[in-house]
Design a protein around this motif. Structure first.
Motif, PDB file in Angstrom:
ATOM      1  N   LEU A 183       0.824  -1.209   0.000  1.00 37.07           N
ATOM      2  CA  LEU A 183       0.000   0.000   0.000  1.00 37.07           C
ATOM      3  C   LEU A 183       0.862   1.265   0.000  1.00 37.07           C
ATOM      4  O   LEU A 183       0.529   2.270  -0.639  1.00 37.07           O
ATOM      5  N   SER A 184       2.001   1.174   0.703  1.00 40.75           N
ATOM      6  CA  SER A 184       2.834   2.377   0.838  1.00 40.75           C
ATOM      7  C   SER A 184       3.461   2.784  -0.491  1.00 40.75           C
ATOM      8  O   SER A 184       4.013   3.875  -0.599  1.00 40.75           O
ATOM      9  N   LEU A 185       3.401   1.887  -1.484  1.00 42.21           N
ATOM     10  CA  LEU A 185       4.006   2.202  -2.785  1.00 42.21           C
ATOM     11  C   LEU A 185       2.941   2.453  -3.848  1.00 42.21           C
ATOM     12  O   LEU A 185       3.238   2.522  -5.039  1.00 42.21           O
ATOM     13  N   GLN A 186       1.683   2.568  -3.393  1.00 40.03           N
ATOM     14  CA  GLN A 186       0.606   2.757  -4.365  1.00 40.03           C
ATOM     15  C   GLN A 186       0.276   4.239  -4.531  1.00 40.03           C
ATOM     16  O   GLN A 186       0.665   5.080  -3.727  1.00 40.03           O
ATOM     17  N   THR A 187      -0.470   4.530  -5.588  1.00 44.25           N
ATOM     18  CA  THR A 187      -1.004   5.886  -5.771  1.00 44.25           C
ATOM     19  C   THR A 187      -2.499   5.785  -6.027  1.00 44.25           C
ATOM     20  O   THR A 187      -3.005   4.712  -6.371  1.00 44.25           O
ATOM     21  N   GLY A 188      -3.192   6.915  -5.863  1.00 44.34           N
ATOM     22  CA  GLY A 188      -4.630   6.921  -6.115  1.00 44.34           C
ATOM     23  C   GLY A 188      -5.364   7.617  -4.998  1.00 44.34           C
ATOM     24  O   GLY A 188      -4.760   8.295  -4.168  1.00 44.34           O
ATOM     25  N   ASN A 189      -6.689   7.492  -5.016  1.00 43.50           N
ATOM     26  CA  ASN A 189      -7.487   8.050  -3.942  1.00 43.50           C
ATOM     27  C   ASN A 189      -8.663   7.148  -3.643  1.00 43.50           C
ATOM     28  O   ASN A 189      -8.883   6.141  -4.343  1.00 43.50           O
ATOM     29  N   LEU A 190      -9.394   7.499  -2.637  1.00 40.45           N
ATOM     30  CA  LEU A 190     -10.442   6.620  -2.120  1.00 40.45           C
ATOM     31  C   LEU A 190     -11.534   6.377  -3.162  1.00 40.45           C
ATOM     32  O   LEU A 190     -12.068   5.270  -3.270  1.00 40.45           O
TER      33      LEU A 190
ATOM     34  N   TRP B   4       7.847   5.340  -4.955  1.00 44.46           N
ATOM     35  CA  TRP B   4       8.740   5.537  -3.821  1.00 44.46           C
ATOM     36  C   TRP B   4       8.670   6.964  -3.285  1.00 44.46           C
ATOM     37  O   TRP B   4       9.101   7.240  -2.172  1.00 44.46           O
ATOM     38  N   GLN B   5       8.146   7.845  -4.088  1.00 45.15           N
ATOM     39  CA  GLN B   5       8.042   9.241  -3.650  1.00 45.15           C
ATOM     40  C   GLN B   5       7.186   9.364  -2.396  1.00 45.15           C
ATOM     41  O   GLN B   5       7.321  10.329  -1.649  1.00 45.15           O
ATOM     42  N   ASN B   6       6.283   8.403  -2.194  1.00 47.22           N
ATOM     43  CA  ASN B   6       5.503   8.425  -0.949  1.00 47.22           C
ATOM     44  C   ASN B   6       6.430   8.559   0.255  1.00 47.22           C
ATOM     45  O   ASN B   6       6.127   9.244   1.222  1.00 47.22           O
ATOM     46  N   TYR B   7       7.587   7.872   0.170  1.00 45.50           N
ATOM     47  CA  TYR B   7       8.541   7.912   1.284  1.00 45.50           C
ATOM     48  C   TYR B   7       9.277   9.236   1.322  1.00 45.50           C
ATOM     49  O   TYR B   7       9.351   9.889   2.361  1.00 45.50           O
ATOM     50  N   THR B   8       9.840   9.620   0.172  1.00 46.86           N
ATOM     51  CA  THR B   8      10.646  10.848   0.155  1.00 46.86           C
ATOM     52  C   THR B   8       9.773  12.055   0.460  1.00 46.86           C
ATOM     53  O   THR B   8      10.155  12.924   1.247  1.00 46.86           O
ATOM     54  N   ASP B   9       8.554  12.069  -0.134  1.00 48.58           N
ATOM     55  CA  ASP B   9       7.649  13.188   0.151  1.00 48.58           C
ATOM     56  C   ASP B   9       7.313  13.228   1.640  1.00 48.58           C
ATOM     57  O   ASP B   9       7.341  14.291   2.261  1.00 48.58           O
TER      58      ASP B   9
ATOM     59  N   PRO C  73      -1.706   5.379   1.222  1.00 51.11           N
ATOM     60  CA  PRO C  73      -0.294   5.166   0.867  1.00 51.11           C
ATOM     61  C   PRO C  73       0.634   6.059   1.685  1.00 51.11           C
ATOM     62  O   PRO C  73       1.657   5.585   2.198  1.00 51.11           O
ATOM     63  N   THR C  74       0.295   7.312   1.849  1.00 48.09           N
ATOM     64  CA  THR C  74       1.150   8.217   2.625  1.00 48.09           C
ATOM     65  C   THR C  74       1.260   7.736   4.069  1.00 48.09           C
ATOM     66  O   THR C  74       2.363   7.662   4.633  1.00 48.09           O
ATOM     67  N   ALA C  75       0.121   7.389   4.672  1.00 43.29           N
ATOM     68  CA  ALA C  75       0.128   6.916   6.061  1.00 43.29           C
ATOM     69  C   ALA C  75       0.997   5.668   6.190  1.00 43.29           C
ATOM     70  O   ALA C  75       1.792   5.531   7.124  1.00 43.29           O
ATOM     71  N   SER C  76       0.868   4.738   5.243  1.00 41.78           N
ATOM     72  CA  SER C  76       1.665   3.513   5.291  1.00 41.78           C
ATOM     73  C   SER C  76       3.148   3.827   5.166  1.00 41.78           C
ATOM     74  O   SER C  76       3.974   3.277   5.897  1.00 41.78           O
ATOM     75  N   ALA C  77       3.467   4.709   4.227  1.00 38.68           N
ATOM     76  CA  ALA C  77       4.874   5.046   4.020  1.00 38.68           C
ATOM     77  C   ALA C  77       5.463   5.682   5.277  1.00 38.68           C
ATOM     78  O   ALA C  77       6.581   5.351   5.690  1.00 38.68           O
ATOM     79  N   LEU C  78       4.686   6.589   5.908  1.00 45.49           N
ATOM     80  CA  LEU C  78       5.172   7.228   7.141  1.00 45.49           C
ATOM     81  C   LEU C  78       5.372   6.188   8.239  1.00 45.49           C
ATOM     82  O   LEU C  78       6.358   6.218   8.979  1.00 45.49           O
ATOM     83  N   SER C  79       4.429   5.261   8.338  1.00 45.42           N
ATOM     84  CA  SER C  79       4.544   4.211   9.354  1.00 45.42           C
ATOM     85  C   SER C  79       5.814   3.410   9.166  1.00 45.42           C
ATOM     86  O   SER C  79       6.545   3.123  10.125  1.00 45.42           O
ATOM     87  N   PHE C  80       6.059   3.023   7.906  1.00 40.76           N
ATOM     88  CA  PHE C  80       7.247   2.201   7.668  1.00 40.76           C
ATOM     89  C   PHE C  80       8.529   2.979   7.860  1.00 40.76           C
ATOM     90  O   PHE C  80       9.520   2.443   8.349  1.00 40.76           O
TER      91      PHE C  80
END
Lengths: 383, 287
Positions: free
Chosen positions: B35-42, B52-57, B252-259
């Motif tokens: 999920l942390s590497l996905q894009t999109g919306n609800l 990967w930008q989810n992480y860097t962002d 995705p953002t929440a997952s990336a932050l968690s990881f």
């Protein structure tokens, strides 16, 4: 290695000052509103360089007495002197005695060298001297080459020797040992007894040894204080204590002892003659302090190996008691006889098997027991 | 027969926990990584794009929140040690027969719900509360003084809430020390302070070590204390994750932050274990 202390004499300048002196020491504990007296008045003077044992059953106050000397317990009453100095109230870290704990109490996070160096480091001894003295001490206890080991990597016997080295390296005025061999198996314990005695001679330090094992105390000690119920029952050399137990308790606690009683027929001149049963006659030396009067009852002890067995009535110069053999146990080097005397007392006799001849008597035989009056030891009126 | 069963027994014993971990830890973890590497919306749905930008962002946007979380975690953990060690020491060495009673009393507040405890702290720290109110009324504190909605409030809440995780391991370590070993130190001329520094402290360090791990990790990722006591100016990374996930549905953002947080904590704990958890610390303490 022997400490030369300036040792100021307290009262008599001509007399050597005892290493340890206890005067009227008492120790009571308070728990749940109850007061339990562990030590009820102990007076002791232990000479410098002496191997002194406090012997007694568990709960007799021997360990408490030692902890009072070490400073872990403050006496409820009485004073403690070390080399003439009153140290009552001085904390353990400022007393010039060291202790070997029953469980060794080695520092588990330090290696052997660091354990041994601990006391010297606390006293600010220079590094080079610490290394030298610790090395020498580890040589004495035969642990050279194991400096970097942790206590957990050592056997029980080795840990015990580390504990000994850790205390002795400080050259204390006295070393206190609290049942130090208790956790070792029999073979090792016997070897360590000899070892301890050798080390004590080598370093010349006063040893105070607490034990409940009479064999240990008899083997190693110069003098023994037998304790019971917070009091010293008897104080003397191993031989005195064994040969002449002063009380019923000591007679029962040290070795095997026969307790015989009788009515005093005649008394005087430092001895008494007792009648035991219809035809038994026991002569016993009477010390000062034992009250004897004709017509009263008196009890005495005699050691099993001092008694001889014969079929004929012995002469009047020895003690003679008639009895019936109830058990014969052959033990190789000796034979044990259980005999019930004509007065109903149970007596044990150990006879050395000096020849390969048959046993003197068998079960059911009527025999005469005889011994030298000097081996009778009066302990007072029956309880 | 017994041989086979004997060999299987250890595996059978870990089977329940193994299955549990697989179902409720491993599977969600894999899903979350994905999920942390996905894009999109609800509304349009999320698609795997290896974004990967989810992480860097996330790290660049919320870097300050990461730093604050770790800082709060550090301060609260140190405060926990400072409070817990003397308490554990006292109970272990002076507690006598009542040791378990004292421990129970210490843990008693923690039978109350975590949220309720935190909210009650808010009542304690509030400007007109039972502490600050009288102090200000008597002129001891200036009029503008307040604790609530500051970092101090968050850290004190965190310290309070996670104290037992520090007390218990330290207590256990101290309790295990043979009192004869401490006596031996006194017997060998150590003063009280020396006996503590040379013997008691080194022997209790494993407990402190465990306590640090057990407090630092949950404290750094906590969001309740910051939410209740910290106000909008003192949010921690946990609050961001919560908002992104539950309010913004930015999964995705929440997952990336968690990881990212998990990775940072793992690296930190690993480094800590390497430097402090080894024999070297004990060696140093012995000098």
């Amino acid at each position: 290695m022997t400490e030369t202390q300036p040792a100021p004499a307290r009262d008599d300048p001509g007399r050597a000052v005892p290493a340890i002196e206890l005067a009227g020491v008492e120790k009571a504990y308070h728990a749940y509103g109850e007061t339990v007296a562990a030590v009820r008045g102990v007076d002791l003077a232990i000479a410098q360089g002496e191997f002194f044992s406090l012997l007694g059953p568990s709960g007799c106050g021997k360990t408490t007495t030692m902890r009072v000397v070490a400073g872990f317990e403050e006496p409820t009453a009485g004073r403690v002197h070390l080399h003439g100095q009153d140290v009552t109230g001085v904390p353990p870290n400022r007393r010039d005695v060291n202790m070997v704990f029953q469980s060794y109490a080695l520092f588990p996070h330090m290696n052997v060298f660091e354990n041994v160096a601990f006391g010297l480091r606390r006293r600010g001894v220079p590094k080079a001297e610490i290394a030298k003295r610790a090395g020498e001490m580890l040589d004495i206890v035969d642990l050279a080459g194991r400096e970097r080991r942790r206590p957990a990597e050592l056997s029980g016997g080795q840990q015990q020797r580390v504990a000994l080295a850790r205390a002795l390296v400080n050259r204390p005025r006295a070393l206190l040992l609290d049942e130090p061999l208790g956790a070792l198996d029999l073979k090792l314990r016997q070897a360590m007894q000899v070892e301890l005695k050798r080390i004590q001679r080598e370093v010349g330090i006063t040893f105070v040894y607490v034990t409940h094992d009479q064999g240990e105390a008899l083997t190693m000690s110069d003098r023994i204080a037998v304790m019971n119920d917070g009091l010293i029952e008897q104080l003397g050399t191993p031989r005195e204590i064994y040969e002449h137990p002063a009380t019923r308790f000591v007679a029962g606690f040290i070795g095997t002892s026969n307790l015989l009683g009788g009515e005093v027929a005649e008394a005087g001149g430092g001895s008494a003659v007792l009648l035991h049963g219809p035809d038994g006659r026991i002569e016993v030396p009477v010390r000062d302090g034992v009250r004897v009067a004709a017509g009263e009852r008196l009890e005495l002890t005699v050691r099993p190996e001092k008694i001889g067995i014969g079929l004929d009535k012995p002469g009047d110069d020895v003690c003679g008691v008639r009895g019936t053999v109830t058990e014969v146990v052959y033990l190789g080097t000796s034979t044990n006889y259980n005999i019930t005397t004509s007065a109903g007392a149970d007596v044990v006799v150990f006879l050395q098997n000096a020849t390969s001849a048959d046993d003197i008597a068998v079960r059911g035989d009527d025999v005469w027991l005889s011994w030298d009056p000097r081996h009778s030891y009066a302990i007072g009126a029956p309880q | 027969m017994t041989g086979v069963r004997g060999r299987l027994a250890p595996y059978l014993m870990i089977l329940p926990s193994g299955l549990w971990l697989a179902a409720f830890f491993l599977v969600p973890m894999v899903l979350m990584v994905s999920l942390s590497l996905q894009t999109g919306n609800l509304i349009d749905g999320f698609r795997q794009t290896l974004h990967w930008q989810n992480y860097t962002d996330g790290l660049s946007t919320y870097g300050d929140k990461f730093v604050r979380s770790l800082w709060y975690g550090l301060v609260a953990t140190v405060a926990c040690i400072v409070i817990a060690y003397p308490a554990a020491y006292w109970i272990a060495f002076r507690g006598g027969r009542s040791k378990s009673t004292y421990l129970f009393l210490l843990l008693l507040p923690y039978f109350v719900s975590f949220i309720l405890r935190t909210v009650s702290w808010k009542l304690v720290l509030t400007d007109n509360g039972p502490i600050l109110g009288p102090l200000r009324d008597h002129g001891i504190l200036p009029d503008g003084f307040h604790v609530l909605d500051t970092g101090v409030a968050v850290v004190s809440g965190l310290t309070y809430n996670f104290l037992p995780f520090m007390v218990l391991p330290i207590y256990v370590a101290l309790e295990r020390i043979d009192p004869r070993v401490v006596e031996a130190a006194y017997d060998l001329y150590a003063s009280r302070l020396q006996a503590f520094l040379r013997v008691i402290l080194p022997l209790s360090l494993p407990g402190v070590f465990a306590g640090v791990i057990m407090t630092f990790v949950p404290v750094s990722s906590d969001y309740v204390n910051a939410e209740v006591l910290g106000g909008p100016q003192n949010t921690m990374i946990g609050n961001i994750i919560q908002t992104e996930y539950f309010n913004n549905s930015a999964y995705p953002t929440a997952s990336a932050l968690s990881f990212a947080l998990m990775a940072i904590l793992l690296v930190g704990i690993f480094a800590y274990a390497r430097t402090l958890g080894t024999q070297d610390v004990l060696e140093a303490a012995r000098r």
